[in-house]
Design an enzyme around this catalytic site. Structure first.
Site: not given
Ligand code: ADP
Length: 536
Positions: A183, A438, A443
């Site tokens: 991550t 994001k 990211w």
């Molecule tokens: P993923 O691979 O599931 O995207 P990450 O660890 O890369 O997971 O990202 C997680 C972050 O993404 C969360 O801490 C948050 O900041 C953002 N995020 C994920 N889902 C949402 C959502 N539904 N609404 C707003 N932010 C979100």
């Protein structure tokens, strides 16, 4: 010493292999459908996937890969990737899904840090692999589809030579590692997240439940979310456990290809980030009735906030419900799901839509709380705090041991997300404490861009912030203060960044300023910058 009385239930280990045994014995005919590189469709079954997963396990062991070793994948969503999802953990190997969208430097770092001994790569992604292969520890490169160039192994030949009946299932402890993902860090290097077998099984159970994603045998599940993102939100395992038909789109993620696949395979549930479905909604609106999406009832949207217009657009114009989900790689990844509670059954449509735009309530076994400046905040829907979570699917540490401040002394994980919590446990994400942007579900590290910009001779100071973007959710904007007496253009600065970052990381906008607002401790005041450069 056990204070109570030992229960008389079996010490049955919750392993990924147990999921596969179930899929094979009960759902052998359950379909797995994969888009091929040439656009055609390949069909297989859970029964065949199980046999091939065991062949893969045998073959990897013949190559000398042992229990506890990392095996990377570098590929899109397809049946072979599913075989690796089961085959690598089957012998105690650790499946490390590399994100194909990362820059070669980052991939080299991650593969080295994980110690990946082998990589299973899509033929079409070989050029991307070549860009970091020499800097990675891969002893074996196994190529799926297409030609296997000299020095690599063809996946099909590897499997053809392996005897699945020779597979001896080791007695795995459910606490052993099964999979791993990296991550992005706010500062510094990416951090390794290591999932145990038990964690993956419990996550599978929890996301499949009816108030979560309701993955039943009758469903047809299409994860658009890549299999290199946090276990594809657990959908491949949940579909296999339930025996639901699984439809895998490979790299064809454009709206036209997805619509065609959703319609032709009669998909009922699909899942991915908002960017994908914004494009899909536009395409649907532009040509209503062209594709028969009559079977599709639910879109699981998360990874970034799902905009209300997206949720309402699908529901009102196409009769498709959006389930908003929040998660993190560190949560395996699903944390909360915005399924409208029974208490709102009689509420107005507007109120129900307002609910769905929030991130929802925690899935089973995820506990949450949030911390403000004065300690834990009340669940009153208005106090702000940083969300903390705990549970059997939540990371307890990173593989490198760094990022220790993300874990509290009393055993909770600090998410970096700023939330309000309603009395019924529904969270709404209000802001992000971590300094990351994001874009389209991936990211971008603002700190890494800032450091690179400040490495340019003309730049005195640079701050990078997220600005809202209709298509990508967020995009980076750079605020730059030039040194006295020197000049540089936005294009020159972008060209400077191009050497070290993927193209989609480059700030769309570079704004030149006289100064950057700072906090009392001398840090860039990102909140002020975000307000200053807020885009409509
Ligand atoms: P993923 O691979 O599931 O995207 P990450 O660890 O890369 O997971 O990202 C997680 C972050 O993404 C969360 O801490 C948050 O900041 C953002 N995020 C994920 N889902 C949402 C959502 N539904 N609404 C707003 N932010 C979100």
């Amino acid at each position: 010493m056990l204070a109570g009385v030992l229960g008389l239930t079996m010490d049955y280990q919750l392993t990924v292999s147990a999921l596969l045994r179930r899929a094979e014995t009960l759902h052998a005919a359950g379909e797995v459908v994969s888009r091929q590189p040439d656009g055609s469709i390949a069909r297989t079954t859970y029964g065949a996937v199980a046999v091939r997963a065991r062949k893969l396990a045998v073959a990897l062991q013949h190559l000398g890969i042992a229990r506890g070793d990392r095996v990377a994948t570098f590929g899109w969503n397809h049946g072979e990737h599913l075989e690796a999802y089961f085959g690598v953990p089957a012998f105690g190997g650790v499946l490390h899904t590399l994100n194909v969208r990362l820059h070669a430097d980052e991939l080299a770092y991650i593969a080295t840090h994980a110690g990946d001994r082998a990589v299973i790569v899509d033929a079409a992604l070989l050029p991307a692999l070549e860009a970091f292969r020499k800097r990675a520890p891969f002893e074996h490169v196994i190529v799926v589809g297409g030609e296997a160039p000299a020095g690599t192994i063809a996946y099909e030949e590897l499997l053809a030579a392996a005897d699945d009946t020779a597979f001896v299932e080791p007695e795995l402890d459910e606490r052993e590692a099964a999979a791993c993902c990296y991550t992005s860090g706010t500062t510094g290097a990416p951090k390794g997240v290591l999932y145990s077998h038990r964690c993956l099984v419990l996550h599978t159970l929890s996301v499949a439940t009816v108030d979560s994603l309701a993955i039943a045998e009758r469903e047809v599940v299409l994860p658009v979310v890549p299999m290199f993102h946090a276990n594809a939100w657990g959908l491949p395992y949940a579909a296999a456990m339930a025996g639901a038909k699984l439809v895998l789109p490979a790299a064809r993620l454009d709206p036209a290809s997805l619509l065609e696949l959703l319609a032709s395979e009669r998909v009922t549930i699909s899942a991915g980030v908002p960017t994908v479905y914004l494009a899909l909604l536009q395409a649907l609106d532009a040509a209503p009735g062209v594709h028969d999406l009559g079977a599709l009832h639910t879109l699981v949207i998360g990874g970034s906030a799902a905009p209300p217009a997206l949720i309402e657009g699908f529901q009102r114009r196409h009769g498709i419900a959006v389930l908003h989900a929040w998660g993190m790689t560190e949560l395996s990844p699903i944390g909360t799901i915005g399924r409208v509670p029974a208490a709102l059954a009689g509420a107005s449509e507007a109120e129900r839509f307002r609910y769905r735009a929030r991130q929802g309530r925690p899935v089973p076994f995820v506990e949450l709380r949030a911390r403000g400046d004065d300690g834990l905040i009340p669940w009153d829907g208005s106090a702000y705090g940083e969300l903390e979570v705990r549970g059997p699917t939540v990371s307890s540490a990173y593989t490198s041991g760094d990022g220790a401040d993300n874990f509290t002394v009393d055993g909770w994980f600090s998410t970096g997300d700023i939330v309000t919590i309603d009395p019924d446990g529904t969270i709404e994400i209000q802001d992000r404490a971590k300094d990351l942007i994001k874009s389209g579900g991936e990211w971008i590290s603002s700190v890494a861009l800032e450091n690179a910009l400040m490495g340019h001779p003309a730049v005195a100071e640079a701050a990078v912030v997220a600005v809202a973007d209709e298509r990508w959710g967020e995009r980076p904007l750079a605020v730059v203060v030039l040194r006295n007496g020197v000049t540089a253009t936005a294009d020159e600065l972008r060209a400077h960044l191009e050497a070290g970052f993927a193209r989609w990381w480059l700030p769309d906008e570079v704004v030149f300023a006289d100064a950057i607002p700072k906090t009392a401790t001398g840090k860039f005041k990102k909140t002020a910058l975000r307000d200053l450069y807020r885009r409509p």
